[in-house]
Design a protein around this motif. Structure first.
Motif, PDB file in Angstrom:
ATOM      1  N   ASN A  14       0.829  -1.196   0.000  1.00 53.78           N
ATOM      2  CA  ASN A  14       0.000   0.000   0.000  1.00 53.78           C
ATOM      3  C   ASN A  14       0.856   1.235   0.000  1.00 53.78           C
ATOM      4  OD1 ASN A  14      -2.812   0.200   0.308  1.00 53.78           O
ATOM      5  ND2 ASN A  14      -2.687  -1.048   2.163  1.00 53.78           N
ATOM      6  N   HIS A  15       0.637   2.140  -0.924  1.00 53.66           N
ATOM      7  CA  HIS A  15       1.261   3.455  -0.800  1.00 53.66           C
ATOM      8  C   HIS A  15       0.471   4.422  -1.649  1.00 53.66           C
ATOM      9  CE1 HIS A  15       4.715   6.195   0.012  1.00 53.66           C
ATOM     10  NE2 HIS A  15       4.824   5.403   1.059  1.00 53.66           N
ATOM     11  N   CYS A  16       0.525   5.680  -1.322  1.00 52.22           N
ATOM     12  CA  CYS A  16      -0.173   6.703  -2.101  1.00 52.22           C
ATOM     13  C   CYS A  16      -1.643   6.334  -2.268  1.00 52.22           C
ATOM     14  CB  CYS A  16       0.474   6.866  -3.476  1.00 52.22           C
ATOM     15  SG  CYS A  16       2.166   7.381  -3.405  1.00 52.22           S
ATOM     16  N   LYS A  17      -2.211   5.672  -1.278  1.00 46.95           N
ATOM     17  CA  LYS A  17      -3.611   5.239  -1.344  1.00 46.95           C
ATOM     18  C   LYS A  17      -3.888   4.346  -2.551  1.00 46.95           C
ATOM     19  CE  LYS A  17      -5.001   9.402   0.979  1.00 46.95           C
ATOM     20  NZ  LYS A  17      -5.494  10.738   0.726  1.00 46.95           N
ATOM     21  N   CYS A  28      12.018   3.029  -2.574  1.00 52.57           N
ATOM     22  CA  CYS A  28      11.153   4.201  -2.660  1.00 52.57           C
ATOM     23  C   CYS A  28       9.874   3.833  -3.396  1.00 52.57           C
ATOM     24  CB  CYS A  28      11.838   5.326  -3.417  1.00 52.57           C
ATOM     25  SG  CYS A  28      13.366   5.835  -2.657  1.00 52.57           S
ATOM     26  N   CYS A  29       8.802   4.489  -3.027  1.00 53.61           N
ATOM     27  CA  CYS A  29       7.545   4.288  -3.734  1.00 53.61           C
ATOM     28  C   CYS A  29       7.710   4.768  -5.176  1.00 53.61           C
ATOM     29  CB  CYS A  29       6.446   5.078  -3.024  1.00 53.61           C
ATOM     30  SG  CYS A  29       4.921   5.164  -3.966  1.00 53.61           S
ATOM     31  N   PRO A  30       7.327   3.942  -6.157  1.00 50.76           N
ATOM     32  CA  PRO A  30       7.495   4.365  -7.557  1.00 50.76           C
ATOM     33  C   PRO A  30       6.583   5.532  -7.938  1.00 50.76           C
ATOM     34  CG  PRO A  30       6.350   2.255  -7.434  1.00 50.76           C
ATOM     35  CD  PRO A  30       6.785   2.585  -6.045  1.00 50.76           C
ATOM     36  N   LEU A  31       5.578   5.841  -7.125  1.00 48.83           N
ATOM     37  CA  LEU A  31       4.659   6.937  -7.450  1.00 48.83           C
ATOM     38  C   LEU A  31       5.114   8.258  -6.840  1.00 48.83           C
ATOM     39  CD1 LEU A  31       1.256   5.087  -6.958  1.00 48.83           C
ATOM     40  CD2 LEU A  31       2.574   5.364  -9.060  1.00 48.83           C
ATOM     41  N   CYS A  32       5.469   8.245  -5.543  1.00 49.09           N
ATOM     42  CA  CYS A  32       5.797   9.509  -4.868  1.00 49.09           C
ATOM     43  C   CYS A  32       7.279   9.652  -4.549  1.00 49.09           C
ATOM     44  CB  CYS A  32       4.990   9.627  -3.584  1.00 49.09           C
ATOM     45  SG  CYS A  32       5.494   8.420  -2.340  1.00 49.09           S
ATOM     46  N   GLN A  33       8.036   8.577  -4.800  1.00 43.89           N
ATOM     47  CA  GLN A  33       9.495   8.567  -4.561  1.00 43.89           C
ATOM     48  C   GLN A  33       9.881   8.668  -3.081  1.00 43.89           C
ATOM     49  OE1 GLN A  33      10.738   7.709  -7.330  1.00 43.89           O
ATOM     50  NE2 GLN A  33       9.032   8.388  -8.592  1.00 43.89           N
ATOM     51  N   SER A 222       1.173  14.020   0.245  1.00 37.20           N
ATOM     52  CA  SER A 222       2.076  14.489  -0.805  1.00 37.20           C
ATOM     53  C   SER A 222       1.907  13.715  -2.122  1.00 37.20           C
ATOM     54  CB  SER A 222       3.527  14.383  -0.338  1.00 37.20           C
ATOM     55  OG  SER A 222       3.796  13.044  -0.010  1.00 37.20           O
ATOM     56  N   CYS A 223       1.068  12.712  -2.122  1.00 41.02           N
ATOM     57  CA  CYS A 223       0.918  11.947  -3.360  1.00 41.02           C
ATOM     58  C   CYS A 223      -0.242  12.500  -4.164  1.00 41.02           C
ATOM     59  CB  CYS A 223       0.722  10.470  -3.060  1.00 41.02           C
ATOM     60  SG  CYS A 223       2.039   9.835  -2.033  1.00 41.02           S
TER      61      CYS A 223
HETATM   62 ZN   LIG Z   1       3.805   6.765  -2.561  1.00 40.22          ZN
END
Ligand SMILES: [Zn+2]
Length: 223
Positions: A14-17, A28-33, A222-223
């Motif tokens: 789960n990240h960035c909803k 790092c999250c590939p969407l928000c880094q 921040s995403c």
């Molecule tokens: Zn993210």
């Protein structure tokens, strides 16, 4: 036989909803880094079970695989499937234009459906003999093969019905068998294939949360 490909695990986190699928959790999250910490339980990765198994390691099972190529590489959801039945040693009996083949290789990436309930030892003892005797009857000679009506499916379903009769159960029609046993598994396999290929190409795959609108907004946002 190498089967590293079929064994490659997929995970979801789960990240960035969003749900993000990958072969492993990136730094790092590939969407928000942002660096991915393990600070929240709901962000912990979940492994996605691989729907494929090495059919030669499955006893007394119904197996499916694409007639040509493999699920992960070539299957497009409509490709022809070939089916067979394993004996207790993982030899795959399958009916083709050449009659009944007894394959000791080639089914390393299959969808497998066990045919015996746990504890049916009496039947398991007889399984190899039943399967061999059944396969030696005139019904499955090469010249009887008809692509649409007397094929690998007819062979496996007729055998399954012989087993059901032996167990004192009702026989299955072709449609019932397909709907109940085959379709749910091929559907699951197709989803997995979509994920797998997307991850291979892009490194990750993203889907929305099904309950997105009900989750409270995150502080960082921040995403
Ligand atoms: Zn993210």
């Amino acid at each position: 036989m190498q089967c590293t490909e079929a064994g490659k695990a997929l995970i979801k986190f789960n990240h960035c909803k969003k749900y993000i699928y990958s072969f492993s959790v990136p730094q790092c999250c590939p969407l928000c880094q942002q660096v991915i910490g393990s600070r929240k339980l709901e962000e912990a990765p979940i492994s996605i079970s691989n729907p494929f198994t090495n059919g030669h390691q499955e006893k007394c099972s119904f197996l499916l695989r694409p007639t040509q190529g493999t699920f992960l590489r070539e299957y497009d959801g409509r490709s022809d499937l070939h089916v067979g039945i394993t004996n207790t040693n993982g030899v795959v009996y399958n009916y083709t234009t050449h009659g009944v083949r007894r394959d000791e290789a080639g089914w390393e990436e299959s969808v497998s459906i066990p045919l015996l309930q746990p504890g049916m030892y009496g039947l398991m003892d007889q399984w190899d003999k039943y399967l061999e005797d059944f396969s030696s009857t005139g019904a499955w000679l090469p010249q009887r093969y008809e692509e649409d009506r007397h094929n690998c499916y007819s062979y496996t379903l007729t055998f399954i019905n012989c087993i059901l009769t032996t167990e004192g159960k009702e026989q299955l029609g072709k449609e019932e068998f397909t709907e109940k046993y085959v379709v749910p598994r091929t559907r699951k396999a197709s989803k997995y294939i979509t994920l797998y290929r997307a991850i291979e190409e892009h490194g990750f795959y993203v889907t929305d949360h099904p309950d997105e609108e009900t989750s409270p907004p995150e502080g960082s946002g921040s995403c």
